[in-house]
Design a protein around this motif. Structure first.
Motif, PDB file in Angstrom:
ATOM      1  N   ILE A 113     127.561  12.117  33.415  1.00 18.41           N
ATOM      2  CA  ILE A 113     126.409  11.302  33.008  1.00 18.41           C
ATOM      3  C   ILE A 113     126.782   9.821  32.947  1.00 18.41           C
ATOM      4  O   ILE A 113     126.074   8.967  33.470  1.00 18.41           O
ATOM      5  CB  ILE A 113     125.893  11.744  31.617  1.00 18.41           C
ATOM      6  CG1 ILE A 113     125.458  13.214  31.633  1.00 18.41           C
ATOM      7  CG2 ILE A 113     124.740  10.858  31.168  1.00 18.41           C
ATOM      8  CD1 ILE A 113     125.130  13.761  30.254  1.00 18.41           C
ATOM      9  N   LYS A 114     127.907   9.524  32.289  1.00 21.46           N
ATOM     10  CA  LYS A 114     128.245   8.144  31.970  1.00 21.46           C
ATOM     11  C   LYS A 114     128.956   7.408  33.111  1.00 21.46           C
ATOM     12  O   LYS A 114     128.741   6.213  33.312  1.00 21.46           O
ATOM     13  CB  LYS A 114     129.135   8.103  30.721  1.00 21.46           C
ATOM     14  CG  LYS A 114     128.444   8.595  29.455  1.00 21.46           C
ATOM     15  CD  LYS A 114     129.419   8.564  28.272  1.00 21.46           C
ATOM     16  CE  LYS A 114     128.752   9.022  26.985  1.00 21.46           C
ATOM     17  NZ  LYS A 114     129.698   9.031  25.840  1.00 21.46           N
ATOM     18  N   THR A 115     129.845   8.123  33.824  1.00 19.38           N
ATOM     19  CA  THR A 115     130.673   7.443  34.825  1.00 19.38           C
ATOM     20  C   THR A 115     130.724   8.219  36.142  1.00 19.38           C
ATOM     21  O   THR A 115     131.811   8.585  36.618  1.00 19.38           O
ATOM     22  CB  THR A 115     132.111   7.243  34.288  1.00 19.38           C
ATOM     23  OG1 THR A 115     132.647   8.532  33.894  1.00 19.38           O
ATOM     24  CG2 THR A 115     132.140   6.308  33.104  1.00 19.38           C
ATOM     25  N   PRO A 116     129.579   8.491  36.763  1.00 18.13           N
ATOM     26  CA  PRO A 116     129.605   9.257  38.010  1.00 18.13           C
ATOM     27  C   PRO A 116     130.359   8.563  39.142  1.00 18.13           C
ATOM     28  O   PRO A 116     130.958   9.226  39.986  1.00 18.13           O
ATOM     29  CB  PRO A 116     128.114   9.440  38.341  1.00 18.13           C
ATOM     30  CG  PRO A 116     127.423   8.321  37.632  1.00 18.13           C
ATOM     31  CD  PRO A 116     128.201   8.123  36.366  1.00 18.13           C
ATOM     32  N   VAL A 117     130.335   7.235  39.158  1.00 16.93           N
ATOM     33  CA  VAL A 117     131.069   6.501  40.189  1.00 16.93           C
ATOM     34  C   VAL A 117     132.565   6.765  40.058  1.00 16.93           C
ATOM     35  O   VAL A 117     133.269   7.061  41.042  1.00 16.93           O
ATOM     36  CB  VAL A 117     130.781   4.982  40.091  1.00 16.93           C
ATOM     37  CG1 VAL A 117     131.724   4.202  41.016  1.00 16.93           C
ATOM     38  CG2 VAL A 117     129.333   4.692  40.435  1.00 16.93           C
ATOM     39  N   GLU A 118     133.066   6.670  38.826  1.00 20.11           N
ATOM     40  CA  GLU A 118     134.489   6.898  38.594  1.00 20.11           C
ATOM     41  C   GLU A 118     134.878   8.352  38.877  1.00 20.11           C
ATOM     42  O   GLU A 118     135.983   8.623  39.352  1.00 20.11           O
ATOM     43  CB  GLU A 118     134.857   6.523  37.152  1.00 20.11           C
ATOM     44  CG  GLU A 118     134.904   5.031  36.875  1.00 20.11           C
ATOM     45  CD  GLU A 118     133.531   4.365  36.888  1.00 20.11           C
ATOM     46  OE1 GLU A 118     132.515   5.082  36.686  1.00 20.11           O
ATOM     47  OE2 GLU A 118     133.475   3.145  37.095  1.00 20.11           O
ATOM     48  N   VAL A 119     133.975   9.293  38.585  1.00 20.11           N
ATOM     49  CA  VAL A 119     134.237  10.696  38.891  1.00 20.11           C
ATOM     50  C   VAL A 119     134.456  10.868  40.392  1.00 20.11           C
ATOM     51  O   VAL A 119     135.434  11.479  40.838  1.00 20.11           O
ATOM     52  CB  VAL A 119     133.074  11.602  38.417  1.00 20.11           C
ATOM     53  CG1 VAL A 119     133.236  13.026  38.966  1.00 20.11           C
ATOM     54  CG2 VAL A 119     133.018  11.638  36.897  1.00 20.11           C
ATOM     55  N   SER A 174     125.665  15.404  40.927  1.00 23.35           N
ATOM     56  CA  SER A 174     126.387  15.920  42.094  1.00 23.35           C
ATOM     57  C   SER A 174     127.651  15.132  42.398  1.00 23.35           C
ATOM     58  O   SER A 174     128.356  15.441  43.367  1.00 23.35           O
ATOM     59  CB  SER A 174     125.464  15.920  43.318  1.00 23.35           C
ATOM     60  OG  SER A 174     124.378  16.801  43.118  1.00 23.35           O
ATOM     61  N   CYS A 175     127.936  14.117  41.578  1.00 28.13           N
ATOM     62  CA  CYS A 175     129.172  13.359  41.768  1.00 28.13           C
ATOM     63  C   CYS A 175     130.383  14.280  41.787  1.00 28.13           C
ATOM     64  O   CYS A 175     131.339  14.063  42.554  1.00 28.13           O
ATOM     65  CB  CYS A 175     129.334  12.303  40.673  1.00 28.13           C
ATOM     66  SG  CYS A 175     129.481  12.960  38.983  1.00 28.13           S
ATOM     67  N   TYR A 176     130.339  15.330  40.975  1.00 26.19           N
ATOM     68  CA  TYR A 176     131.499  16.221  40.867  1.00 26.19           C
ATOM     69  C   TYR A 176     131.622  17.178  42.060  1.00 26.19           C
ATOM     70  O   TYR A 176     132.630  17.129  42.781  1.00 26.19           O
ATOM     71  CB  TYR A 176     131.432  16.990  39.547  1.00 26.19           C
ATOM     72  CG  TYR A 176     132.667  17.800  39.248  1.00 26.19           C
ATOM     73  CD1 TYR A 176     133.881  17.175  38.976  1.00 26.19           C
ATOM     74  CD2 TYR A 176     132.624  19.190  39.228  1.00 26.19           C
ATOM     75  CE1 TYR A 176     135.017  17.911  38.697  1.00 26.19           C
ATOM     76  CE2 TYR A 176     133.748  19.936  38.950  1.00 26.19           C
ATOM     77  CZ  TYR A 176     134.943  19.302  38.688  1.00 26.19           C
ATOM     78  OH  TYR A 176     136.071  20.039  38.425  1.00 26.19           O
ATOM     79  N   TYR A 301     118.885  13.395  27.924  1.00 27.84           N
ATOM     80  CA  TYR A 301     120.162  12.794  28.313  1.00 27.84           C
ATOM     81  C   TYR A 301     121.244  13.862  28.473  1.00 27.84           C
ATOM     82  O   TYR A 301     121.979  13.878  29.458  1.00 27.84           O
ATOM     83  CB  TYR A 301     120.589  11.763  27.267  1.00 27.84           C
ATOM     84  CG  TYR A 301     121.896  11.068  27.576  1.00 27.84           C
ATOM     85  CD1 TYR A 301     121.951  10.042  28.518  1.00 27.84           C
ATOM     86  CD2 TYR A 301     123.070  11.440  26.917  1.00 27.84           C
ATOM     87  CE1 TYR A 301     123.152   9.399  28.807  1.00 27.84           C
ATOM     88  CE2 TYR A 301     124.273  10.800  27.204  1.00 27.84           C
ATOM     89  CZ  TYR A 301     124.302   9.788  28.142  1.00 27.84           C
ATOM     90  OH  TYR A 301     125.489   9.159  28.432  1.00 27.84           O
ATOM     91  N   GLU A 302     121.324  14.777  27.507  1.00 23.55           N
ATOM     92  CA  GLU A 302     122.306  15.853  27.589  1.00 23.55           C
ATOM     93  C   GLU A 302     122.082  16.703  28.826  1.00 23.55           C
ATOM     94  O   GLU A 302     123.037  17.119  29.496  1.00 23.55           O
ATOM     95  CB  GLU A 302     122.231  16.740  26.338  1.00 23.55           C
ATOM     96  CG  GLU A 302     122.772  16.111  25.073  1.00 23.55           C
ATOM     97  CD  GLU A 302     122.573  17.012  23.872  1.00 23.55           C
ATOM     98  OE1 GLU A 302     123.550  17.230  23.131  1.00 23.55           O
ATOM     99  OE2 GLU A 302     121.440  17.504  23.669  1.00 23.55           O
ATOM    100  N   SER A 303     120.841  16.957  29.143  1.00 19.08           N
ATOM    101  CA  SER A 303     120.502  17.822  30.274  1.00 19.08           C
ATOM    102  C   SER A 303     120.988  17.257  31.603  1.00 19.08           C
ATOM    103  O   SER A 303     121.222  18.014  32.553  1.00 19.08           O
ATOM    104  CB  SER A 303     118.994  18.038  30.336  1.00 19.08           C
ATOM    105  OG  SER A 303     118.510  18.678  29.174  1.00 19.08           O
ATOM    106  N   LEU A 304     121.164  15.956  31.673  1.00 17.87           N
ATOM    107  CA  LEU A 304     121.601  15.332  32.921  1.00 17.87           C
ATOM    108  C   LEU A 304     122.965  15.827  33.361  1.00 17.87           C
ATOM    109  O   LEU A 304     123.273  15.849  34.552  1.00 17.87           O
ATOM    110  CB  LEU A 304     121.637  13.803  32.763  1.00 17.87           C
ATOM    111  CG  LEU A 304     120.299  13.091  32.590  1.00 17.87           C
ATOM    112  CD1 LEU A 304     120.526  11.614  32.288  1.00 17.87           C
ATOM    113  CD2 LEU A 304     119.438  13.254  33.844  1.00 17.87           C
ATOM    114  N   GLY A 305     123.813  16.230  32.416  1.00 16.24           N
ATOM    115  CA  GLY A 305     125.156  16.652  32.764  1.00 16.24           C
ATOM    116  C   GLY A 305     125.307  18.133  33.018  1.00 16.24           C
ATOM    117  O   GLY A 305     126.393  18.601  33.383  1.00 16.24           O
TER     118      GLY A 305
END
Length: 348
Positions: A113-119, A174-176, A301-305
């Protein structure tokens, strides 16, 4: 605490009763990234518990404070070394690591949620940095710890290693899975273009002792509820169906992949006897802790992850063909995990 620790340690010691070519590790240097994470830390523990250890373990990670606490029992061992580094940057070292087991990754829904770019960047760039280092320093084999999330949403069939389901690449969540997929392709590309000896492990959902205080995956949240003498809080209907694996069993599988896996191949890791819904997991943990399961609507917000895949069941035939097998029930292993965590928290 001794009796509880011995239960976990006995599981680790059983790893070395497996019929594996342990002599391959003799005199070698082994780098394990993500060493303070659940899987990486257990890999360090298992390899350090080998009664016939004659190799050097290099535990890589970013947090010296956490590493010092996590691995304090090895502080006086001349075969254990902590290497402070971030896989986002080239490794600055002069050690020739014979084997690199790359287990470093952001695997927390909060990070998605917070750092998808860094993931995304850490999953892809991390492989590149470590592979480049290994190729310049006589690396013998690179083991990439990927994720079962690469399969995405399936059609109901068990996932074998050739399966590829749907991942909506237009969502930050989907970053992960997307970056894990890309990292796997990068691994085999290094193998084809530069001759790197690469093998890939795809663990399912893994649970066990020594998860971090920042780990907010569902099993960790449920266990924390029990440790805090509270009911299990489930923030969904719990209908999602998953393959699970105890972390020691996962580590055993990774060592099979390291020592017996075929170059440029990928192997699923899961316990075929531990395929249950989130709701079933909550009820098992609640029963162990003598608590109830309560529902709570998650915030948007929680659901986003959250992982949106409805069914994620792994085929492990390929791994089992290497000789890997495990025993014991999921409930027994969850009981060990909770007992260990309760005792560990009482001694912090």
């Amino acid at each position: 605490m001794d009796q509880i620790i011995s239960t976990f340690e006995s599981d680790l010691l059983k790893v070395f009763k497996n019929n594996l070519p342990w002599e391959v590790l003799s005199g070698r240097s082994i780098l394990i990234t993500g060493s303070t994470g659940l899987i990486g830390g257990c890999l360090v523990d298992a390899l350090m518990k080998n009664p016939n250890r004659d190799y050097h373990i290099y535990a890589g990670g970013r947090d010296i404070k956490r590493a010092n606490e996590r691995f304090k029992e090895y502080a006086s061992c001349d075969t254990f070394h902590f290497v402070k580094f971030d896989v986002m940057y080239p490794l600055n070292s002069d050690v020739d690591f014979d084997f690199i087991i790359h287990a470093a990754s952001y695997a927390s829904p909060n990070a998605f949620i917070k750092t998808p770019v860094e993931v995304m960047k850490s999953n892809f760039i991390g492989v590149s940095n470590l592979m480049e280092y290994g190729l310049c320093h006589r690396m013998k084999r690179f083991v990439y710890i990927s994720s079962g999330e690469v399969y995405g949403e399936g059609d109901g069939r068990p996932f074998d290693e050739n399966y590829s389901g749907y991942v909506n690449c237009m969502t930050p969540r989907s970053c992960y899975p997307s970056s894990k997929r890309a990292a796997e392709t990068l691994c085999v590309s290094y193998a084809e273009e530069y001759g790197a000896d690469v093998v890939i492990a795809r663990p399912c959902h893994v649970y066990g002792p020594n998860f971090s205080e920042k780990d907010n995956r569902v099993y960790a949240q449920f266990i924390r509820n029990i440790l805090n003498d509270a009911d299990i809080v489930m923030k969904s209907t719990g209908e999602q169906f998953r393959s699970w694996c105890y972390v020691v069993d996962c580590v055993s599988a990774i060592l099979y992949v390291l020592l017996k896996g075929e170059k440029e191949q990928v192997y699923n890791i899961a316990d075929s006897q531990s395929v249950i819904s989130i709701k079933d997991l909550a009820e098992i943990i609640a029963e162990i802790g003598n608590k109830s399961v309560v529902m709570e609507i998650p915030s948007s917000y929680e659901s986003l992850g959250y992982n949106v895949v409805t069914k994620s069941v792994f085929s492990t035939e390929k791994l089992e063909s290497l000789g890997w097998s495990i025993e014991g029930t999921m409930k027994e292993k969850l009981e060990k995990t909770i007992k260990y965590e309760r005792s560990r928290n009482n001694n912090i």
